[in-house]
Design a protein around this motif. Sequence first.
Motif, mmCIF file in Angstrom:
data_model
loop_
_atom_site.group_PDB
_atom_site.id
_atom_site.type_symbol
_atom_site.label_atom_id
_atom_site.label_comp_id
_atom_site.label_asym_id
_atom_site.label_seq_id
_atom_site.Cartn_x
_atom_site.Cartn_y
_atom_site.Cartn_z
ATOM 1 N N UNK A 172 82.101 48.279 -10.528
ATOM 2 C CA UNK A 172 80.837 47.567 -10.371
ATOM 3 C C UNK A 172 80.353 47.081 -11.722
ATOM 4 N N UNK A 173 79.691 45.945 -11.765
ATOM 5 C CA UNK A 173 79.204 45.441 -13.048
ATOM 6 C C UNK A 173 78.161 46.400 -13.621
ATOM 7 N N UNK A 174 78.276 46.677 -14.903
ATOM 8 C CA UNK A 174 77.341 47.573 -15.562
ATOM 9 C C UNK A 174 76.108 46.789 -15.990
ATOM 10 N N UNK A 175 74.931 47.321 -15.731
ATOM 11 C CA UNK A 175 73.732 46.605 -16.157
ATOM 12 C C UNK A 175 73.597 46.648 -17.671
ATOM 13 N N UNK B 86 64.833 42.452 -18.417
ATOM 14 C CA UNK B 86 64.686 42.450 -16.960
ATOM 15 C C UNK B 86 64.787 43.868 -16.406
ATOM 16 N N UNK B 87 65.735 44.663 -16.896
ATOM 17 C CA UNK B 87 65.859 46.048 -16.457
ATOM 18 C C UNK B 87 64.600 46.831 -16.827
ATOM 19 N N UNK B 88 64.063 46.582 -18.002
ATOM 20 C CA UNK B 88 62.831 47.256 -18.422
ATOM 21 C C UNK B 88 61.676 46.877 -17.504
ATOM 22 N N UNK B 89 61.568 45.601 -17.149
ATOM 23 C CA UNK B 89 60.480 45.144 -16.282
ATOM 24 C C UNK B 89 60.586 45.781 -14.903
ATOM 25 N N UNK C 62 68.646 57.094 -17.491
ATOM 26 C CA UNK C 62 68.888 56.936 -18.935
ATOM 27 C C UNK C 62 68.845 55.463 -19.330
ATOM 28 N N UNK C 63 69.510 54.617 -18.535
ATOM 29 C CA UNK C 63 69.527 53.184 -18.825
ATOM 30 C C UNK C 63 68.122 52.584 -18.724
ATOM 31 N N UNK C 64 67.364 53.022 -17.721
ATOM 32 C CA UNK C 64 66.011 52.496 -17.530
ATOM 33 C C UNK C 64 65.111 52.870 -18.698
ATOM 34 N N UNK C 65 65.161 54.122 -19.139
ATOM 35 C CA UNK C 65 64.319 54.564 -20.252
ATOM 36 C C UNK C 65 64.743 53.869 -21.548
ATOM 37 N N UNK D 73 62.307 47.355 -24.823
ATOM 38 C CA UNK D 73 61.438 46.254 -24.397
ATOM 39 C C UNK D 73 60.191 46.839 -23.740
ATOM 40 N N UNK D 74 59.197 47.263 -24.525
ATOM 41 C CA UNK D 74 58.000 47.885 -23.952
ATOM 42 C C UNK D 74 57.327 46.975 -22.926
#
Length: 190
Positions: free
Chosen positions: A37-40, A46-49, A91-94, A100-101
Amino acid sequence: MDSLLIPVLILVLVAAGVLLVVRAWSRRGERSRPAAPPQPDTDSAELARVSAARLNQEQHRRIYALIAQGQAMAAIKVYLEATGEGLRASRDAVAAMAAHPQPYRAPEAASPAVPDEDDVPQRFPYRYRAIASKGDVTREVSSNMLNDEIYGRIRTLAKSGDTEAAATALTRHSDISMKQAREFIALLDD
């Protein structure tokens, strides 16, 4: 010589057949394996938002407080408990939220917002630090009305020579005087 020709031809045909079978078998194995699967992109805005939108105001505040204190593991744990996502996704989200605050947006305001005008500064739930130095002189501006985008516009104004507009924008987005803003902008105009 004729007696060796037939066994050599048989040997060549068998070798060619074995090669074809091996090649077909390896292609079949490649097709049966699932594609990864593609890794984000863990640093994507965008992931931060999206990650910040999954949190309520208290969870958002706690995670950014832990990030500011350098307690990434605790922030990941809070995100994991709040969202129920896996450890790697948390972990990726944090990491994306730290890079990107994101300001807290109530669920009604989570849709794409109209960009704020410079005249009405938005308050963010975190403090942004801008530092400028030249030689032995260093100035710092810390404000919850600044972010990367606004500071980038101020730097662009300063570098283009419009120091008054840059100083005005800096005073509008921070709690410093015009004199302090001019001193800060003077360090940026190189």
